[in-house]
Design an enzyme around this catalytic site. Structure first.
Site, PDB file in Angstrom:
ATOM      1  N   ASP A   1     111.373  85.567  81.702  1.00 60.46           N
ATOM      2  CA  ASP A   1     112.589  86.315  82.001  1.00 60.46           C
ATOM      3  C   ASP A   1     112.470  86.809  83.444  1.00 60.46           C
ATOM      4  OD1 ASP A   1     114.944  88.173  81.697  1.00 60.46           O
ATOM      5  OD2 ASP A   1     114.725  87.601  79.606  1.00 60.46           O
ATOM      6  N   ASP A   2     113.262  87.810  83.830  1.00 59.14           N
ATOM      7  CA  ASP A   2     113.232  88.293  85.213  1.00 59.14           C
ATOM      8  C   ASP A   2     111.829  88.742  85.608  1.00 59.14           C
ATOM      9  OD1 ASP A   2     116.013  87.958  85.453  1.00 59.14           O
ATOM     10  OD2 ASP A   2     116.395  89.970  84.696  1.00 59.14           O
TER      11      ASP A   2
END
Length: 488
Positions: A296-297
């Site tokens: 993810d980020d």
């Protein structure tokens, strides 16, 4: 009583945070050399290795070292781990560290014992070389958790060792499931002066069990983070490797004066929602010199979810992200939002290096979020094989429950992006504002996107701003000669 509304200031003379100075000619030269080296390479780009282990730190540290120039580590007093009056080892409490048995109660007993020294010079718990299996445990104030070289803390594979706690007020429920949420492996609430550091030891959440619950849709409560500190002040996390978090890896929430530096954060690139570092409704946060691979980020700045974030009204502000590098095939290098209902302002992101990722820089919001995103400065970014280098997105259609307010419209105003080189992206920037609340004062300066197929163009909707020295030619919305904004 209605919370006080933020005052927005824009422009180089009135910006809240000073933006980094840069020399155009030198930057252009360095950018050209970087691009040239990538384009002539005969083999795929190899990402840089994780940061090397720092020199051995004593137990306790012999002296504190002032942060170097160009560092924001001074957000934590002194910028480095303080010397503690009382230093003890897990072995002093009967710990074994052979990896064959849970030692949750040993960790809890050790912290409970050391808590008494909080007002008498503080304490430090050393985790020696070995493998230490544990469930969740809480830290205390004026305290250092120190992992010696070769120390490995492993998260328990028994979900009962990650108890259920109340949801965060600014989320109103677990982020993934209604009701409560699993506590983080290492947790703290209402603390002052807390340090998690060491000589490049490892904390491994052994998250595969949790990811499988998510993939199989059998998850009953929201997964726990690897480290979560709540309502805490003066926090330092440094010089360790964090691996395989069940959910977001490092999650400071409602905290101030937080420094996260010299960290290596790793998770399989398909591991769901394993964000690297997510400051959430925090102020004065420094994230620097970190290497992150995740599903993810790499870094996501947040401030609460829809009506619960609006009611809590706790913004994220004065945040610096510097010298972060890594890859995430599904998400972005640095994301702002989409949970931003308490407001996000005064954020500096600089010296970012992202490769083989879905997006480099992303701002995310939605109708129902409310709140605001303001005074965001992003500069000195290198991207390689990033699908969409710059993306502003709306309409995530992600709400906590039926109580969200469709009249809660977010504002985005004052985003400054400069000194960006992107090589071999497959799409142009996608900048989607909102029809009911167009994004304002978007400034792009000295941006070079190399290797885009000839038909590819910028895509922009419902925003206004200014662009200078941008290639390929940006969308008309950023070429408004009547705009009162000029790039600083």
């Amino acid at each position: 009583m209605e919370p006080e509304k933020p005052t927005f200031w824009f422009g180089s003379a009135a910006a809240h945070l000073a933006r980094p100075a840069w020399t155009p000619f030198l930057l252009l030269l360095l950018s050209f050399l970087a691009v040239l080296s990538v384009q002539i390479a005969t083999k795929p780009f190899s990402p840089p290795p994780p940061p090397p282990a720092a020199a051995a730190v004593g137990s306790p540290p012999a002296a504190r070292v002032a942060p170097p120039p160009g560092s924001c580590a001074g957000f934590f007093p002194g910028g480095s781990p303080p010397e503690r009056k009382v230093v003890m080892s897990m072995r002093d409490f009967g710990g074994v560290g052979d990896g064959t048995r849970p030692e949750t109660e040993t960790f809890r007993r050790a912290v409970h014992h050391l808590r008494r020294f909080g007002g008498r010079g503080g304490s430090q718990l050393n985790v020696p070389r070995g493998t230490w299996v544990t469930g969740s445990f809480n830290l205390t104030s004026n305290f250092t958790l120190f992992l010696e070289e070769g120390a490995r803390i492993l998260g328990s594979q028994d979900p009962n060792d990650w108890p259920i706690i109340e949801p965060l007020p600014s989320y109103g429920r677990g982020r993934e499931r209604l009701g409560g949420r699993h506590i983080s492996l290492i947790h703290g609430n209402g603390l002052t002066d807390v340090v998690i550091t060491g000589n490049n030891g490892t904390i491994d959440g052994q998250g595969k069990m949790w990811w499988e619950l998510w993939w199989n849709r059998t998850l009953e409560h929201t997964r726990g983070h690897l480290v979560e500190l709540m309502n805490s002040h003066n926090v330092l996390i440094s010089n360790l490797t964090f691996r395989n978090s069940p959910f977001w890896t490092i999650h400071p929430v409602y905290c101030s004066n937080v420094v996260i530096k010299d960290m290596t954060i790793l998770a399989p690139l398909n591991a769901p929602n394993t964000d690297g570092i997510d400051p959430d409704s925090c102020s004065k946060v420094c994230i620097e010199d970190c290497y992150i691979e995740s599903g993810d980020d790499l870094v996501a700045v947040k401030s609460g979810w829809d009506q619960y974030g609006i009611a809590t009204a706790h913004p994220s502000s004065d945040i610096i992200v510097r010298r972060v590098s890594g890859t995430t095939p599904t998400c972005s290098g640095v994301g702002i939002g989409s949970e931003m209902s308490g407001g996000i302002l005064n954020v500096i992101i600089e010296d970012l290096h992202v490769w083989d990722s879905a997006a480099g820089i992303r701002i995310k919001t939605d109708i129902g979020r409310g709140g605001y995103i303001a005074n965001i400065s992003i500069s000195n970014v290198i991207m390689e094989r990033v699908k969409i280098p710059i993306r502003f997105s709306r309409g995530s259609n992600d709400h906590p429950d039926e109580g969200w307010d469709p009249k809660a419209i977010p504002r985005v105003k004052g985003v400054f992006i400069s000194n960006v080189v992107s090589v071999n992206s497959t799409k142009g920037p996608v900048l989607d504002g909102m029809k009911v609340s167009p994004f304002e004062q978007i400034c792009m300066k000295n941006i070079s996107l190399y290797g885009l197929p000839p038909p590819v163009k910028w895509h922009c909707e419902f925003l206004s701003g200014f662009a200078d020295d941008v290639s390929p030619v940006p969308c008309p919305e950023l070429r408004n000669n009547s705009s009162t904004l000029s790039c600083p």
